[in-house]
Scaffold this active site. Structure first.
Site, PDB file in Angstrom:
ATOM      1  N   LYS A  41       0.859  -1.195   0.000  1.00 17.52           N
ATOM      2  CA  LYS A  41       0.000   0.000   0.000  1.00 17.52           C
ATOM      3  C   LYS A  41       0.891   1.240   0.000  1.00 17.52           C
ATOM      4  O   LYS A  41       1.540   1.553   0.994  1.00 17.52           O
ATOM      5  CB  LYS A  41      -0.889   0.037   1.240  1.00 17.52           C
ATOM      6  CG  LYS A  41      -1.942   1.123   1.125  1.00 17.52           C
ATOM      7  CD  LYS A  41      -2.469   1.620   2.445  1.00 17.52           C
ATOM      8  CE  LYS A  41      -1.662   2.718   3.043  1.00 17.52           C
ATOM      9  NZ  LYS A  41      -1.630   3.974   2.260  1.00 17.52           N
ATOM     10  N   GLU A  97      10.705   1.243   9.736  1.00 16.34           N
ATOM     11  CA  GLU A  97      11.618   2.394   9.554  1.00 16.34           C
ATOM     12  C   GLU A  97      10.817   3.620   9.927  1.00 16.34           C
ATOM     13  O   GLU A  97       9.983   4.075   9.136  1.00 16.34           O
ATOM     14  CB  GLU A  97      12.069   2.493   8.092  1.00 16.34           C
ATOM     15  CG  GLU A  97      12.743   1.262   7.545  1.00 16.34           C
ATOM     16  CD  GLU A  97      14.117   1.041   8.144  1.00 16.34           C
ATOM     17  OE1 GLU A  97      14.641   1.963   8.808  1.00 16.34           O
ATOM     18  OE2 GLU A  97      14.651  -0.053   7.961  1.00 16.34           O
ATOM     19  N   CYS A 137      13.479  11.245   6.739  1.00 16.48           N
ATOM     20  CA  CYS A 137      13.606  10.859   8.149  1.00 16.48           C
ATOM     21  C   CYS A 137      15.063  10.891   8.595  1.00 16.48           C
ATOM     22  O   CYS A 137      15.346  10.769   9.770  1.00 16.48           O
ATOM     23  CB  CYS A 137      12.970   9.502   8.384  1.00 16.48           C
ATOM     24  SG  CYS A 137      13.558   8.285   7.233  1.00 16.48           S
ATOM     25  N   GLU A 179      10.331  16.036  14.399  1.00 18.12           N
ATOM     26  CA  GLU A 179      10.883  16.208  13.059  1.00 18.12           C
ATOM     27  C   GLU A 179      10.198  17.400  12.399  1.00 18.12           C
ATOM     28  O   GLU A 179       8.973  17.418  12.282  1.00 18.12           O
ATOM     29  CB  GLU A 179      10.552  14.987  12.187  1.00 18.12           C
ATOM     30  CG  GLU A 179      11.420  13.791  12.411  1.00 18.12           C
ATOM     31  CD  GLU A 179      11.007  12.652  11.482  1.00 18.12           C
ATOM     32  OE1 GLU A 179      11.859  12.180  10.723  1.00 18.12           O
ATOM     33  OE2 GLU A 179       9.837  12.224  11.534  1.00 18.12           O
TER      34      GLU A 179
HETATM   35  P1  ADP Z   1       3.523  10.507   7.384  1.00 14.12           P
HETATM   36  O1  ADP Z   1       3.266  11.320   8.589  1.00 14.12           O
HETATM   37  O2  ADP Z   1       4.906  10.569   6.879  1.00 14.12           O
HETATM   38  O3  ADP Z   1       2.498  10.638   6.303  1.00 14.12           O
HETATM   39  P2  ADP Z   1       2.337   8.028   8.186  1.00 14.12           P
HETATM   40  O4  ADP Z   1       2.906   7.079   9.164  1.00 14.12           O
HETATM   41  O5  ADP Z   1       1.051   8.679   8.540  1.00 14.12           O
HETATM   42  O6  ADP Z   1       3.508   9.053   7.917  1.00 14.12           O
HETATM   43  O7  ADP Z   1       2.150   7.352   6.759  1.00 14.12           O
HETATM   44  C1  ADP Z   1       3.007   6.405   6.216  1.00 14.12           C
HETATM   45  C2  ADP Z   1       2.186   5.347   5.529  1.00 14.12           C
HETATM   46  O8  ADP Z   1       1.361   4.727   6.497  1.00 14.12           O
HETATM   47  C3  ADP Z   1       1.263   5.857   4.440  1.00 14.12           C
HETATM   48  O9  ADP Z   1       1.187   4.890   3.414  1.00 14.12           O
HETATM   49  C4  ADP Z   1      -0.063   5.953   5.161  1.00 14.12           C
HETATM   50  O10 ADP Z   1      -1.187   5.848   4.315  1.00 14.12           O
HETATM   51  C5  ADP Z   1       0.018   4.744   6.039  1.00 14.12           C
HETATM   52  N1  ADP Z   1      -0.879   4.774   7.203  1.00 14.12           N
HETATM   53  C6  ADP Z   1      -1.293   5.831   7.923  1.00 14.12           C
HETATM   54  N2  ADP Z   1      -2.121   5.426   8.912  1.00 14.12           N
HETATM   55  C7  ADP Z   1      -2.231   4.081   8.808  1.00 14.12           C
HETATM   56  C8  ADP Z   1      -2.925   3.071   9.535  1.00 14.12           C
HETATM   57  N3  ADP Z   1      -3.680   3.362  10.590  1.00 14.12           N
HETATM   58  N4  ADP Z   1      -2.797   1.785   9.128  1.00 14.12           N
HETATM   59  C9  ADP Z   1      -2.022   1.480   8.068  1.00 14.12           C
HETATM   60  N5  ADP Z   1      -1.347   2.377   7.359  1.00 14.12           N
HETATM   61  C10 ADP Z   1      -1.436   3.665   7.708  1.00 14.12           C
END
Ligand code: ADP
Length: 495
Positions: free
Chosen positions: A188, A266, A300, A397
């Site tokens: 995803k 990561e 990061c 960050e």
């Molecule tokens: P950022 O703040 O860098 O956007 P996230 O951790 O929110 O970091 O997002 C990184 C990835 O995790 C993206 O692909 C996002 O869609 C996905 N993501 C965010 N929330 C969830 C969740 N609850 N379950 C699975 N994937 C998630």
């Protein structure tokens, strides 16, 4: 940038633009037909819409990956390598088109996008070969009539969840070791940047990757938890590789616990960048410039706290501000631009909050400090002095083009400040003293240490953090192990 330039760019990447998910070698819609738009952060324009998928589509993709597993896993590492290398070679043939798509959906300058495509392809190429070296062991037995043999085998169906800051490289950094090991994958990509991942599928297909071996599910921010829940709870999935925030990493780790999946995470960082009095000033400035402003500060491993010893402080600030002041802000498709927009308004709001908090508490801007006149999410390259380690920009960050500089007196003080964080991804320092370079390197709490360099990313080295920056490593032979399970055979009765 003029519409014409955007249209010209679209013509370049059009052959690799897809507006559907990729499952079992087919381009699919969401079951209910819902879609969301992917926008170009440099113009605010919609590029295309892609499906909003959820648990049902994810389940179907996992089933496809499961069905494809035996054929892929039971082929040889050499056969898999051929496909992965062809995939890498085709990516490099289409580097310009893929880079143009990447810049359009993510905003980074073209030079950085080209570099990312090459970096992404390097994982495929490197792991294609390393898959052939997934060696086991023969251990001298504990009984004369026994033999002990250790083999490594593909862990099974894997899930990947990737972020928007490296839309292509974070995908192959997971998929390459997984597929080289004989695993299959459901991925995803981030909702902001799914198009690069889908373009990778176009090329994978062309390279001869069998259907179901690599699948991509798209969804927007609201769908992510549903897709994530299925990927982490479905018992068929044996491993999750995630790059993203520490907050979501912790959530996914908890969700993986009931089915005891292997995980590699990561997560966030808070990298210190320390410049000692005995540093080579030119090198330190060049390193800080790269490490702070690359990808508009949205990595990061970006320098998040710049600590400069008092004797070199003023000269360093002057040189850094002069160099950063030369960086042109704008649409990354313009070859003169080296600072693109931030990915979204929430990112801009965070950068503004950090700058305001620093200034309110006594920091002083020597360069920038404000939104850029281009509007949207563009922000001026910024240098702040008098930054205190307790300020928000030193604790979280910033993910923006803002260099906050803290002055320190002694080596011990710098190390104490550097380690005073729950994170431990990258750390950097500049010194010309050999003993200091070992001493400080030993004491810094981080998975990655850059000594006299601000650029540490390569497919041949293990990337990853300690403390709350994550678990596991990507890249290098350690990255392959993450997708292999150890099997030990004890053979008795050998009289
Ligand atoms: P950022 O703040 O860098 O956007 P996230 O951790 O929110 O970091 O997002 C990184 C990835 O995790 C993206 O692909 C996002 O869609 C996905 N993501 C965010 N929330 C969830 C969740 N609850 N379950 C699975 N994937 C998630």
């Amino acid at each position: 940038m003029a519409d014409e330039a955007a249209f010209a760019a679209q013509r370049v990447f059009e052959p690799y633009l897809r507006d559907r998910g990729f499952v079992n070698g087919r381009w699919i819609e969401a079951q209910d037909g819902r879609r969301f738009e992917v926008t170009d952060p440099s113009s605010g324009r919609a590029i295309v819409s892609v499906p909003r998928m959820g648990a049902a589509e994810t389940r179907a993709a996992i089933a496809a990956a499961e069905a494809a597993l035996p054929g892929w896993r039971d082929s040889t590492a050499g056969a898999r390598a051929k496909v992965l290398k062809r995939w890498a070679a085709l990516m490099m043939e289409r580097q310009e088109a893929l880079a143009t798509l990447l810049t359009t959906e993510q905003g980074k300058p073209m030079a950085e996008s080209r570099a990312e495509i090459a970096y992404a392809a390097s994982f495929l190429e490197w792991f294609a070969e390393e898959g052939k070296r997934a060696y086991g062991d023969v251990i001298p037995p504990h009984r004369a009539d026994n033999r002990i043999v250790v083999t490594k085998e593909a862990i099974g169906v894997c899930a990947g969840i990737t972020p928007w800051n490296f839309p292509c490289a974070m995908v192959t950094r997971k998929a390459a070791p997984a597929l080289a090991a004989g695993c299959t994958m459901v991925l995803k990509p981030a909702e902001q940047t799914p198009l690069s991942a889908l373009a990778l599928c176009v090329i994978a297909e062309e390279a001869g990757l069998p259907p179901g071996v690599f699948n991509v599910i798209t969804g927007d921010g609201e769908d992510a938890p549903l897709i994530g829940k299925e990927l982490t709870s479905n018992p068929v999935v044996r491993k999750l590789g995630f790059t993203g925030s520490t907050e979501i990493g912790k959530l996914l780790m908890a969700q993986c616990a009931p089915t005891m999946k292997r995980i590699s995470l990561e997560l966030g960082g808070n990298a210190p960048f320390i410049v000692f009095d005995d540093a080579d000033l030119d090198e330190a400035v060049a390193g800080a410039l790269l490490c702070k402003y690359r990808n508009t500060g949205q990595t990061c491993i970006s320098a998040n706290r710049i600590l400069v010893q008092s004797g070199i402080h003023d000269a360093f600030v002057e040189r850094l501000a002069a160099a950063a002041g030369q960086l042109k802000v704008g649409n990354g498709l313009d070859p003169a631009v080296s600072i693109g927009p931030l990915i979204e308004p929430a990112g801009l709001a965070k950068v503004e909050r950090h700058v305001a908090n620093a200034i309110d508490n006594g920091a002083r801007p020597v360069l920038g400090g404000k939104r850029h006149e281009l509007g949207l999410t563009f922000f001026q390259p910024t240098v702040l002095v008098g930054v205190d380690p307790k300020m928000a920009m030193c604790c979280e960050e910033t993910f923006g083009p803002v260099a906050g500089i803290t002055s320190f007196a002694t080596e011990d003080e710098a190390i104490a400040i550097a380690n005073d964080t729950p994170y431990g991804l990258a750390s950097y320092f500049y010194t010309r003293d050999l003993a200091r370079s070992w001493r400080v390197g030993d004491k810094l709490q981080a998975g990655i240490i850059g000594i006299n360099t601000g650029f540490i990313s390569t497919e041949i080295a293990p990337f990853g953090g300690i403390k709350e920056s994550g678990i596991g490593r990507e890249g290098s032979r350690y990255g392959l192990d993450e997708f292999l399970a150890i099997k030990y055979r004890c053979i008795g009765g050998i009289a």
